[in-house]
Write an enzyme that holds these catalytic residues in place. Structure first.
Site, PDB file in Angstrom:
ATOM      1  N   GLU A 196     -12.899  16.544  55.673  1.00 29.62           N
ATOM      2  CA  GLU A 196     -12.210  15.419  56.294  1.00 29.62           C
ATOM      3  C   GLU A 196     -10.709  15.470  55.981  1.00 29.62           C
ATOM      4  OE1 GLU A 196     -15.726  12.108  56.547  1.00 29.62           O
ATOM      5  OE2 GLU A 196     -14.412  12.011  54.828  1.00 29.62           O
ATOM      6  N   CYS A 235      -3.209  13.395  54.539  1.00 27.37           N
ATOM      7  CA  CYS A 235      -3.975  13.531  53.302  1.00 27.37           C
ATOM      8  C   CYS A 235      -4.977  14.665  53.543  1.00 27.37           C
ATOM      9  CB  CYS A 235      -4.670  12.205  53.009  1.00 27.37           C
ATOM     10  SG  CYS A 235      -5.726  12.244  51.568  1.00 27.37           S
ATOM     11  N   CYS A 280     -16.644  18.675  45.429  1.00 33.88           N
ATOM     12  CA  CYS A 280     -15.828  18.829  44.207  1.00 33.88           C
ATOM     13  C   CYS A 280     -16.783  18.970  43.034  1.00 33.88           C
ATOM     14  CB  CYS A 280     -14.928  17.610  44.014  1.00 33.88           C
ATOM     15  SG  CYS A 280     -13.854  17.754  42.564  1.00 33.88           S
ATOM     16  N   CYS A 331     -16.138  12.913  38.894  1.00 27.37           N
ATOM     17  CA  CYS A 331     -15.645  11.617  38.406  1.00 27.37           C
ATOM     18  C   CYS A 331     -16.598  10.559  38.991  1.00 27.37           C
ATOM     19  CB  CYS A 331     -14.213  11.386  38.874  1.00 27.37           C
ATOM     20  SG  CYS A 331     -13.130  12.753  38.408  1.00 27.37           S
ATOM     21  N   CYS A 351     -15.986   8.397  42.285  1.00 32.10           N
ATOM     22  CA  CYS A 351     -15.442   9.077  43.475  1.00 32.10           C
ATOM     23  C   CYS A 351     -16.564   9.580  44.367  1.00 32.10           C
ATOM     24  CB  CYS A 351     -14.569  10.248  43.027  1.00 32.10           C
ATOM     25  SG  CYS A 351     -14.064  11.336  44.378  1.00 32.10           S
ATOM     26  N   SER A 403      -4.493  11.987  38.072  1.00 28.31           N
ATOM     27  CA  SER A 403      -5.522  10.953  38.053  1.00 28.31           C
ATOM     28  C   SER A 403      -5.778  10.580  36.600  1.00 28.31           C
ATOM     29  CB  SER A 403      -6.804  11.488  38.704  1.00 28.31           C
ATOM     30  OG  SER A 403      -6.582  11.680  40.071  1.00 28.31           O
ATOM     31  N   LEU A 404      -5.068   9.578  36.137  1.00 24.61           N
ATOM     32  CA  LEU A 404      -5.163   9.206  34.715  1.00 24.61           C
ATOM     33  C   LEU A 404      -6.371   8.280  34.503  1.00 24.61           C
ATOM     34  CD1 LEU A 404      -3.627   9.597  32.018  1.00 24.61           C
ATOM     35  CD2 LEU A 404      -2.527   7.397  32.474  1.00 24.61           C
ATOM     36  N   CYS A 430      -8.567   6.607  49.652  1.00 25.94           N
ATOM     37  CA  CYS A 430      -8.717   7.519  48.522  1.00 25.94           C
ATOM     38  C   CYS A 430     -10.100   7.402  47.905  1.00 25.94           C
ATOM     39  CB  CYS A 430      -7.698   7.171  47.452  1.00 25.94           C
ATOM     40  SG  CYS A 430      -6.317   8.277  47.463  1.00 25.94           S
TER      41      CYS A 430
HETATM   42  N1  SAH Z   1      -9.181  15.754  42.966  1.00 27.85           N
HETATM   43  C1  SAH Z   1      -7.870  15.246  42.984  1.00 27.85           C
HETATM   44  C2  SAH Z   1      -7.394  14.795  44.339  1.00 27.85           C
HETATM   45  C3  SAH Z   1      -8.363  14.065  45.229  1.00 27.85           C
HETATM   46  S1  SAH Z   1      -8.811  12.444  44.784  1.00 27.85           S
HETATM   47  C4  SAH Z   1      -7.740  14.124  41.959  1.00 27.85           C
HETATM   48  O1  SAH Z   1      -8.738  13.697  41.409  1.00 27.85           O
HETATM   49  O2  SAH Z   1      -6.610  13.724  41.685  1.00 27.85           O
HETATM   50  C5  SAH Z   1      -7.346  11.477  45.134  1.00 27.85           C
HETATM   51  C6  SAH Z   1      -7.246  10.214  44.298  1.00 27.85           C
HETATM   52  O3  SAH Z   1      -8.247   9.267  44.681  1.00 27.85           O
HETATM   53  C7  SAH Z   1      -7.434  10.451  42.814  1.00 27.85           C
HETATM   54  O4  SAH Z   1      -6.489   9.724  42.067  1.00 27.85           O
HETATM   55  C8  SAH Z   1      -8.820   9.889  42.585  1.00 27.85           C
HETATM   56  O5  SAH Z   1      -9.044   9.560  41.250  1.00 27.85           O
HETATM   57  C9  SAH Z   1      -8.799   8.685  43.497  1.00 27.85           C
HETATM   58  N2  SAH Z   1     -10.108   8.128  43.779  1.00 27.85           N
HETATM   59  C10 SAH Z   1     -11.320   8.740  43.721  1.00 27.85           C
HETATM   60  N3  SAH Z   1     -12.296   7.866  44.056  1.00 27.85           N
HETATM   61  C11 SAH Z   1     -11.695   6.696  44.341  1.00 27.85           C
HETATM   62  C12 SAH Z   1     -12.184   5.416  44.777  1.00 27.85           C
HETATM   63  N4  SAH Z   1     -13.470   5.224  45.027  1.00 27.85           N
HETATM   64  N5  SAH Z   1     -11.293   4.434  44.960  1.00 27.85           N
HETATM   65  C13 SAH Z   1      -9.968   4.655  44.771  1.00 27.85           C
HETATM   66  N6  SAH Z   1      -9.450   5.834  44.381  1.00 27.85           N
HETATM   67  C14 SAH Z   1     -10.310   6.842  44.164  1.00 27.85           C
HETATM   68 FE1  SF4 Z   2     -13.042  15.602  42.311  1.00 26.74          FE
HETATM   69 FE2  SF4 Z   2     -10.759  14.174  42.347  1.00 26.74          FE
HETATM   70 FE3  SF4 Z   2     -13.089  13.067  43.097  1.00 26.74          FE
HETATM   71 FE4  SF4 Z   2     -12.659  13.645  40.526  1.00 26.74          FE
HETATM   72  S1  SF4 Z   2     -11.534  12.148  41.774  1.00 26.74           S
HETATM   73  S2  SF4 Z   2     -14.549  14.056  41.684  1.00 26.74           S
HETATM   74  S3  SF4 Z   2     -11.479  15.518  40.693  1.00 26.74           S
HETATM   75  S4  SF4 Z   2     -12.050  14.745  44.123  1.00 26.74           S
END
Ligand code: SAH
Ligand code: SF4
Length: 360
Positions: A92, A105, A112, A116, A119, A222-223, A341
């Site tokens: 996507e 984006c 992945c 996390c 996500c 992504s902290l 996101c």
């Molecule tokens: N893998 C990379 C980039 C893709 S995710 C990363 O983790 O940084 C892009 C951003 O979306 C990251 O900051 C991730 O933590 C955040 N994200 C993931 N799931 C989310 C959710 N359900 N709601 C809001 N942000 C989310």
């Molecule tokens: Fe992968 Fe980023 Fe999602 Fe974590 S937040 S599972 S690193 S896509």
């Protein structure tokens, strides 16, 4: 390095060489790339190119790497695209229009591995890395769509900014990431300088250092928690690369004047939005070089977390600012079409496309 057969990422000199080697005058190369730059990835459809040239080039470059399967519109103008990959799998891409800019984006992997827990992409089975060609082709596909159907409320008519925040962890796919960055930064016609590109990562440290050395684009981390115990859960790569090591790597990342590293912080009610979390954050952040971007949690089917309410997010931001931090609250875009996101999951959409509309 791009192969000459990859139309999405071929340079003008390489295209000229290809055209010449096929026995045609070099100026055809510019014609072909003019169409490519409008998002046309099948030479057979290029109107002012003679048929024999089209066919000969098509025989070399093959079929476009992506095919549009589905496009969804959000009420805020955001569009989400589902693409089928020529080599298998789906990804996507999200296009986010604003008055003066259009942000793309893009995805870097199918699924992945990093898992996390909040996500949606992390819940999809990891299939593979995208090639540089497949990453760049996302730009061309959206460019073509925008030419066909412009966004009313934006003065931009093509993507002006790129964020690697779609599906996947870009730094776990250095070949695709570096190849695509090399292309974006070399193509003057795109006007996408390194200041207009942001790579978001969960924190793969050696790869961040390499990125800074090779392509010092904007960096977003992504902290999500500033203490190890919590971050081990929310961003499991933290167990391998804990905060102390992340700190060293961020301090060494090259930053142009007046630029900041973004620290992304998705706010999860009762999990990372408490007093102690704020304190840990204030302790971790270097306000001179970094700013905190508070992200509204976007729910998705099956998620166990709930979002911190909007007022509490604003309050958290205000308290960070009063302690000398820079902090913003990110507006969620496209959440009504699951395009925000962390909501991307091509598998889910593919199932929907196939007519399986039952709730997961
Ligand atoms: N893998 C990379 C980039 C893709 S995710 C990363 O983790 O940084 C892009 C951003 O979306 C990251 O900051 C991730 O933590 C955040 N994200 C993931 N799931 C989310 C959710 N359900 N709601 C809001 N942000 C989310
Ligand atoms: Fe992968 Fe980023 Fe999602 Fe974590 S937040 S599972 S690193 S896509």
């Amino acid at each position: 390095m791009p192969q000459p057969s990859e139309l999405s990422i071929i340079s003008l000199p390489a295209m000229q060489e290809l055209v010449r080697s096929l026995g045609f005058p070099a100026f055809r190369a510019q014609q072909i790339l003019d169409w490519r730059n409008k998002g046309m990835l099948d030479p057979l459809n290029m109107p002012n190119v003679p048929k024999n040239v089209r066919q000969a080039v098509a025989d070399v470059v093959g079929k476009p790497p992506l095919t549009l399967v589905k496009r969804e519109y959000s009420r805020d103008g955001t569009r989400k695209y589902l693409f089928a990959l020529r080599e298998g799998g789906h990804v996507e891409t999200v296009m986010i229009p604003e008055r003066k800019r259009i942000t793309l984006c893009i995805s870097s992997q199918v699924g992945c591995v990093l898992d996390c827990p909040f996500c949606f992409t992390g819940r999809q089975k990891f299939e593979r890395n995208l090639s540089a060609e497949e990453i760049v082709a996302q730009l061309w596909m959206v460019t073509a769509d925008l030419l066909q159907e412009p966004v009313g409320h934006s003065i931009a008519d093509h993507p002006t900014h790129i964020v690697y925040m779609g599906m996947g962890e870009p730094l776990a796919n250095e070949e695709g990431l570096h190849g695509s960055l090399a292309f974006f930064l070399a193509e003057d016609e795109l006007h996408i300088s390194r200041r207009r590109i942001t790579v978001s990562t969960s924190g793969l440290l050696p790869q961040i250092t390499r990125l800074g050395n090779l392509y010092p684009v904007n960096l977003a981390i992504s902290l999500h928690a500033a203490n190890n115990a919590k971050r081990d859960v929310l961003v499991p790569i933290n167990k391998k690369h804990p905060l102390e090591e992340l700190r060293h790597v961020l301090d060494a990342y090259p930053l142009p004047e007046q630029r900041y590293i973004t620290l992304e912080y998705v706010m999860l009610a009762g999990v990372n939005d408490q007093n102690e979390d704020l304190k840990a954050l204030v302790h971790f952040v270097r306000a001179k070089r970094e700013f905190v971007n508070l992200i509204h949690f976007n729910p998705h089917p099956g998620s166990d977390y709930t979002a911190t309410p909007k007022d509490a997010m604003d309050e958290f931001a205000t308290r960070l600012i009063s302690r000398g931090m820079r902090a913003t609250v990110r507006r969620s875009r496209g959440d009504d079409i699951m395009a925000a996101c962390g909501q991307l999951n091509a598998l889910m959409n593919q199932e929907n496309t196939d007519g399986d509309n039952e709730d997961a």
